[in-house]
Write a protein that holds these residues in place. Sequence first.
Motif, PDB file in Angstrom:
ATOM      1  N   SER A  62     -13.824  -4.999  13.358  1.00  0.00           N
ATOM      2  CA  SER A  62     -14.276  -5.428  11.999  1.00  0.00           C
ATOM      3  C   SER A  62     -14.060  -4.467  11.125  1.00  0.00           C
ATOM      4  O   SER A  62     -13.567  -3.260  11.232  1.00  0.00           O
ATOM      5  N   ARG A  63     -13.988  -4.540   9.770  1.00  0.00           N
ATOM      6  CA  ARG A  63     -13.890  -3.524   8.796  1.00  0.00           C
ATOM      7  C   ARG A  63     -14.555  -2.255   8.962  1.00  0.00           C
ATOM      8  O   ARG A  63     -14.237  -1.217   9.061  1.00  0.00           O
ATOM      9  N   SER A  64     -15.891  -2.438   9.332  1.00  0.00           N
ATOM     10  CA  SER A  64     -16.903  -1.478   9.671  1.00  0.00           C
ATOM     11  C   SER A  64     -16.432  -0.459  10.853  1.00  0.00           C
ATOM     12  O   SER A  64     -16.580   0.769  10.921  1.00  0.00           O
ATOM     13  N   GLY A 121      -1.175   4.678  -1.063  1.00  0.00           N
ATOM     14  CA  GLY A 121      -0.647   3.634  -0.372  1.00  0.00           C
ATOM     15  C   GLY A 121      -1.294   3.128   0.829  1.00  0.00           C
ATOM     16  O   GLY A 121      -0.807   2.461   1.560  1.00  0.00           O
ATOM     17  N   TYR A 122      -2.583   3.343   0.913  1.00  0.00           N
ATOM     18  CA  TYR A 122      -3.424   3.076   2.008  1.00  0.00           C
ATOM     19  C   TYR A 122      -3.688   1.794   1.957  1.00  0.00           C
ATOM     20  O   TYR A 122      -4.606   1.203   0.652  1.00  0.00           O
ATOM     21  N   MET A 123      -3.560   0.590   2.652  1.00  0.00           N
ATOM     22  CA  MET A 123      -3.496  -0.761   2.293  1.00  0.00           C
ATOM     23  C   MET A 123      -4.686  -1.485   2.915  1.00  0.00           C
ATOM     24  O   MET A 123      -4.819  -2.565   3.387  1.00  0.00           O
ATOM     25  N   ARG A 124      -5.864  -0.425   2.821  1.00  0.00           N
ATOM     26  CA  ARG A 124      -7.205  -1.243   3.220  1.00  0.00           C
ATOM     27  C   ARG A 124      -8.180  -1.218   2.097  1.00  0.00           C
ATOM     28  O   ARG A 124      -8.236  -0.204   1.385  1.00  0.00           O
ATOM     29  N   ILE A 125      -9.026  -2.185   1.939  1.00  0.00           N
ATOM     30  CA  ILE A 125     -10.261  -1.989   1.087  1.00  0.00           C
ATOM     31  C   ILE A 125     -11.369  -1.345   1.813  1.00  0.00           C
ATOM     32  O   ILE A 125     -11.807  -1.768   3.042  1.00  0.00           O
ATOM     33  N   LEU A 126     -11.920  -0.365   1.228  1.00  0.00           N
ATOM     34  CA  LEU A 126     -12.766   0.218   1.935  1.00  0.00           C
ATOM     35  C   LEU A 126     -14.378  -0.255   1.559  1.00  0.00           C
ATOM     36  O   LEU A 126     -14.423  -0.770   0.404  1.00  0.00           O
ATOM     37  N   SER A 127     -15.479  -0.109   2.525  1.00  0.00           N
ATOM     38  CA  SER A 127     -16.504  -0.664   2.277  1.00  0.00           C
ATOM     39  C   SER A 127     -17.540   0.504   2.147  1.00  0.00           C
ATOM     40  O   SER A 127     -17.175   1.732   2.411  1.00  0.00           O
ATOM     41  N   VAL A 156      -5.311   7.192 -11.784  1.00  0.00           N
ATOM     42  CA  VAL A 156      -6.062   7.752 -10.773  1.00  0.00           C
ATOM     43  C   VAL A 156      -7.608   7.423 -10.965  1.00  0.00           C
ATOM     44  O   VAL A 156      -8.080   7.674 -11.856  1.00  0.00           O
ATOM     45  N   HIS A 157      -8.311   6.744  -9.744  1.00  0.00           N
ATOM     46  CA  HIS A 157      -9.399   6.282 -10.116  1.00  0.00           C
ATOM     47  C   HIS A 157     -10.398   6.571  -8.813  1.00  0.00           C
ATOM     48  O   HIS A 157      -9.902   6.815  -7.994  1.00  0.00           O
ATOM     49  N   VAL A 158     -11.701   6.622  -8.965  1.00  0.00           N
ATOM     50  CA  VAL A 158     -12.792   6.863  -7.758  1.00  0.00           C
ATOM     51  C   VAL A 158     -12.773   5.559  -7.235  1.00  0.00           C
ATOM     52  O   VAL A 158     -12.744   4.395  -8.011  1.00  0.00           O
ATOM     53  N   VAL A 159     -12.629   5.324  -5.725  1.00  0.00           N
ATOM     54  CA  VAL A 159     -12.778   4.112  -5.112  1.00  0.00           C
ATOM     55  C   VAL A 159     -14.230   3.837  -4.820  1.00  0.00           C
ATOM     56  O   VAL A 159     -14.830   4.778  -4.653  1.00  0.00           O
ATOM     57  N   THR A 160     -14.512   2.731  -5.345  1.00  0.00           N
ATOM     58  CA  THR A 160     -15.932   2.318  -5.275  1.00  0.00           C
ATOM     59  C   THR A 160     -15.754   1.114  -4.308  1.00  0.00           C
ATOM     60  O   THR A 160     -15.041   0.316  -4.006  1.00  0.00           O
ATOM     61  N   ASP A 161     -17.004   0.636  -3.814  1.00  0.00           N
ATOM     62  CA  ASP A 161     -17.317  -0.474  -2.816  1.00  0.00           C
ATOM     63  C   ASP A 161     -16.766  -1.684  -3.466  1.00  0.00           C
ATOM     64  O   ASP A 161     -16.927  -2.149  -4.659  1.00  0.00           O
ATOM     65  N   ALA A 162     -16.163  -2.671  -2.793  1.00  0.00           N
ATOM     66  CA  ALA A 162     -15.217  -3.781  -3.143  1.00  0.00           C
ATOM     67  C   ALA A 162     -15.688  -5.066  -2.106  1.00  0.00           C
ATOM     68  O   ALA A 162     -14.894  -5.682  -1.666  1.00  0.00           O
ATOM     69  N   THR A 163     -16.745  -4.669  -1.526  1.00  0.00           N
ATOM     70  CA  THR A 163     -17.197  -5.666  -0.617  1.00  0.00           C
ATOM     71  C   THR A 163     -18.682  -6.128  -0.562  1.00  0.00           C
ATOM     72  O   THR A 163     -19.356  -5.588  -1.129  1.00  0.00           O
ATOM     73  N   VAL A 170     -12.077  -4.513  -6.792  1.00  0.00           N
ATOM     74  CA  VAL A 170     -10.912  -3.744  -6.104  1.00  0.00           C
ATOM     75  C   VAL A 170     -10.255  -2.921  -7.494  1.00  0.00           C
ATOM     76  O   VAL A 170     -10.101  -3.851  -8.408  1.00  0.00           O
ATOM     77  N   ASP A 171      -9.889  -1.614  -7.488  1.00  0.00           N
ATOM     78  CA  ASP A 171      -9.197  -1.015  -8.395  1.00  0.00           C
ATOM     79  C   ASP A 171     -10.041  -1.006  -9.642  1.00  0.00           C
ATOM     80  O   ASP A 171      -9.674  -1.144 -10.810  1.00  0.00           O
ATOM     81  N   ALA A 172     -11.673  -0.984  -9.497  1.00  0.00           N
ATOM     82  CA  ALA A 172     -12.409  -1.304 -10.639  1.00  0.00           C
ATOM     83  C   ALA A 172     -13.349   0.028 -10.611  1.00  0.00           C
ATOM     84  O   ALA A 172     -13.925   0.092 -11.717  1.00  0.00           O
TER      85      ALA A 172
HETATM   86  N1  3YE Z   1     -11.127   0.049  -1.587  1.00  0.00           N
HETATM   87  C1  3YE Z   1     -12.110  -0.154  -2.378  1.00  0.00           C
HETATM   88  N2  3YE Z   1     -11.970  -0.224  -3.669  1.00  0.00           N
HETATM   89  C2  3YE Z   1     -10.688   0.360  -4.117  1.00  0.00           C
HETATM   90  N3  3YE Z   1      -8.822   0.321  -1.222  1.00  0.00           N
HETATM   91  C3  3YE Z   1      -7.916   0.667  -2.390  1.00  0.00           C
HETATM   92  C4  3YE Z   1      -8.355   0.593  -3.646  1.00  0.00           C
HETATM   93  C5  3YE Z   1      -9.776   0.497  -3.270  1.00  0.00           C
HETATM   94  C6  3YE Z   1      -9.876   0.325  -2.120  1.00  0.00           C
HETATM   95  O1  3YE Z   1     -10.700   0.290  -5.604  1.00  0.00           O
HETATM   96  N4  3YE Z   1     -13.164  -0.532  -2.004  1.00  0.00           N
HETATM   97  C7  3YE Z   1      -4.740  -5.349   0.548  1.00  0.00           C
HETATM   98  C8  3YE Z   1      -4.947  -3.952   0.469  1.00  0.00           C
HETATM   99  C9  3YE Z   1      -5.431  -3.777  -1.126  1.00  0.00           C
HETATM  100  C10 3YE Z   1      -5.638  -6.146   1.298  1.00  0.00           C
HETATM  101  O2  3YE Z   1      -6.204  -6.890   0.733  1.00  0.00           O
HETATM  102  N5  3YE Z   1      -6.000  -5.538   2.626  1.00  0.00           N
HETATM  103  C11 3YE Z   1      -6.905  -6.089   3.418  1.00  0.00           C
HETATM  104  C12 3YE Z   1      -6.048  -6.077   4.750  1.00  0.00           C
HETATM  105  C13 3YE Z   1      -4.529  -6.320   4.937  1.00  0.00           C
HETATM  106  C14 3YE Z   1      -3.847  -5.482   6.264  1.00  0.00           C
HETATM  107  O3  3YE Z   1      -4.550  -4.704   6.786  1.00  0.00           O
HETATM  108  O4  3YE Z   1      -3.109  -6.229   6.667  1.00  0.00           O
HETATM  109  C15 3YE Z   1      -8.146  -5.683   3.502  1.00  0.00           C
HETATM  110  O5  3YE Z   1      -9.039  -6.310   3.857  1.00  0.00           O
HETATM  111  O6  3YE Z   1      -8.329  -4.581   3.529  1.00  0.00           O
HETATM  112  C16 3YE Z   1      -6.306   1.089  -1.842  1.00  0.00           C
HETATM  113  C17 3YE Z   1      -5.430  -0.025  -2.012  1.00  0.00           C
HETATM  114  C18 3YE Z   1      -5.793  -1.177  -1.257  1.00  0.00           C
HETATM  115  C19 3YE Z   1      -4.872  -2.290  -1.445  1.00  0.00           C
END
Ligand code: 3YE
Length: 218
Positions: free
Chosen positions: A61-63, A85-91, A133-140, A151-153
Amino acid sequence: MTRIAGMAGNRGRNLLNIADRNPGGAELAVVLTNDADAPVLEAAAERGIPTEVVPLEDDMSRSEHEEAVLEALSEYDFELVCLDGYMRILSETFLSEAPTTLNVHPALLPAFPGMDAWGDALEEGVSVTGCTVHVVTDATDEDGNVVEEDVDAGPIVTQEPIPVYEGDDEESLKERVLYEGEFRAYPRAVKWFAEDAVDVDLEAGEVTVESDVATVGD
Ligand code: 3YE
C-alpha cells in the motif's frame, strides 16, 4: 549545516546540482530512489553520497511503501527532504514523520500543475513559464486515495520565470526550465533553509522568507 535526504525518480539532476554546489553549506546525506536502475544511483555514489533503493512491491500500500522509505532513511541525519522527479504522491504517513519536504515543479504554479507542465504551457501558448519550489503537503484522503487538486498545491518557497520561444518543443522547453530555472531556484530555496531564513506555517499554508535574503540573487 543542513543535511538533505534527496528522493529521486531517474537522473536526479537537481539533487546532483545541489550536491555539487552546497548552497548555504547544505549537503546531501543520502539519495533514495524506488528504481534500482535509476542513473542517479551511480552519479551519487561517484560523489561519495550514500544511496538507498526502496522498490514499490506489487502488494504494497502507499503507507507500507512510505514506511519502508522512512525506515531506509532512519539511518541518516537530515533536516530537509528534497524531491527531484520522485514520481509518488506522498501521504501523511511520510509527511508527518519527515522534516520539511520540498518539490520542484516545472511550471509557475498554480499554472500547469500535473504531469505534463511543458506540454500544457506550449498548448496554452504562454510566452513565459518557469518552475516552482514548493513545500509538499498531504494530497490523499482518509482512504489513501490521491486528491488531484491537492497535488502541487503546497505553499511556494520560490519561483523562476523562463521564456518560451517560437519553435520550442517539449524537449527544448524542458531543458531550459531545468537548466535555467530549476538549477537556480532549487539551490536558492535550499540555501534559504540552510540559513534558517524560511518559516513554514503549514496550518496557515504559508511560507515566509526573510526579506533580506529573499532579495539577494543566486
Ligand atoms: N506528494 C504530495 N504533494 C505534492 N509528490 C510530488 C509532489 C507532491 C507529492 O505536491 N502529497 C504521478 C506522480 C505525481 C502519480 O500519480 N503517481 C502514482 C503512482 C504512479 C506509479 O508509481 O507508477 C501515485 O499514486 O503516487 C512529486 C511529484 C509527484 C508526481
